[in-house]
Design an enzyme around this catalytic site. Structure first.
Site, PDB file in Angstrom:
ATOM      1  N   CYS A  41      46.120  43.645  87.641  1.00 30.88           N
ATOM      2  CA  CYS A  41      47.331  44.478  87.632  1.00 30.88           C
ATOM      3  C   CYS A  41      48.132  44.176  88.893  1.00 30.88           C
ATOM      4  CB  CYS A  41      46.931  45.954  87.609  1.00 30.88           C
ATOM      5  SG  CYS A  41      48.347  47.075  87.664  1.00 30.88           S
ATOM      6  N   HIS A  47      47.703  47.900  78.323  1.00 31.72           N
ATOM      7  CA  HIS A  47      47.767  48.013  79.783  1.00 31.72           C
ATOM      8  C   HIS A  47      49.096  48.641  80.222  1.00 31.72           C
ATOM      9  CE1 HIS A  47      46.876  46.203  83.926  1.00 31.72           C
ATOM     10  NE2 HIS A  47      48.126  46.618  84.034  1.00 31.72           N
ATOM     11  N   GLU A  48      50.199  48.133  79.684  1.00 35.85           N
ATOM     12  CA  GLU A  48      51.519  48.628  80.116  1.00 35.85           C
ATOM     13  C   GLU A  48      51.766  50.049  79.625  1.00 35.85           C
ATOM     14  OE1 GLU A  48      52.885  47.035  82.417  1.00 35.85           O
ATOM     15  OE2 GLU A  48      51.607  45.289  82.139  1.00 35.85           O
TER      16      GLU A  48
HETATM   17 NI    NI Z   1      49.383  46.848  85.657  1.00 40.51          NI
END
Ligand code: NI
Length: 210
Positions: free
Chosen positions: A123, A165-166
């Site tokens: 990330c 994830h986003e």
């Molecule tokens: Ni991220």
């Protein structure tokens, strides 16, 4: 002052700042807020400028996704794009297929089936670190694009992982919240112990894969 003008002011402030934009790092509370839903707080020109700046920042990092909270804006918008060259074996192991540039507005996802896959993930707000994170292999994505057109589609493999994830960022989550902590890979080990399937890491570091 209305909510919309607060959002506008914040975006104008960010756009007047450095480019690429500064990517907020873990520990900043903005990453832990539930992002405000987007409901037209920005006019088309300002939204377009914001998205261009976010996309350029994602490219520069480099990364394959960037959520607005990561540039210090608690608004439910993210950009994704994965057209980087990847080795064939890594692409196959991770079901990594190209993701053309796209914008996610107020995205949601739900699993399609119950199959889960575990891979190393990183990330831009936890710079340089990686850990194994189990995700749904297939999801149904709903929400809107930047023009307000509704999204409803099924995604698989790595593109599904990027969207999960986003979208999680917009709920105030980081991938490390539910990662396998025994897999944690420090920046200086990222090259040496890179593991496209996480199977070697599972044996060497002592954790189970789904
Ligand atoms: Ni991220």
């Amino acid at each position: 002052m209305s909510g919309a003008s607060l959002v506008r002011d914040r975006v104008e402030e960010l756009l007047a700042g450095p480019r690429p934009m500064r990517i907020v790092q873990a520990g900043d509370p903005v990453l832990r807020q539930v992002a405000e839903p987007y409901d037209g707080q920005l006019d088309d020109a300002l939204l377009g400028e914001l998205l261009m700046a976010m996309r350029a920042t994602m490219h520069d990092a480099p990364g394959v996704g960037l959520a607005a909270p990561q540039v210090g804006l608690s608004l439910a918008i993210a950009v994704v794009e994965d057209v980087w060259p990847v080795d064939d074996d890594v692409a196959a192991a991770r079901e990594r297929t190209p993701v053309p540039y796209r914008v996610l507005v107020n995205p949601r996802y739900e699993p399609v089936g119950d199959e889960r896959v575990a891979h190393y993930e990183g990330c831009l707000s936890v710079t340089g670190w990686q850990a194994v994170r189990t995700r749904w292999r297939s999801i149904r994505l709903t929400g809107y694009d930047e023009k307000g057109a509704p999204l409803d589609e099924v995604l698989h493999g790595w593109p599904a992982r990027i969207v999960q994830h986003e979208t999680d960022h917009l709920a105030g989550e980081l991938y490390v919240d539910r990662a396998e902590m025994r897999s944690l890979l420090a920046p200086e080990n990222a090259q040496r112990f890179a593991d496209p399937t996480a199977e070697r890491a599972a044996t060497a570091l002592g954790f189970d894969l789904p």
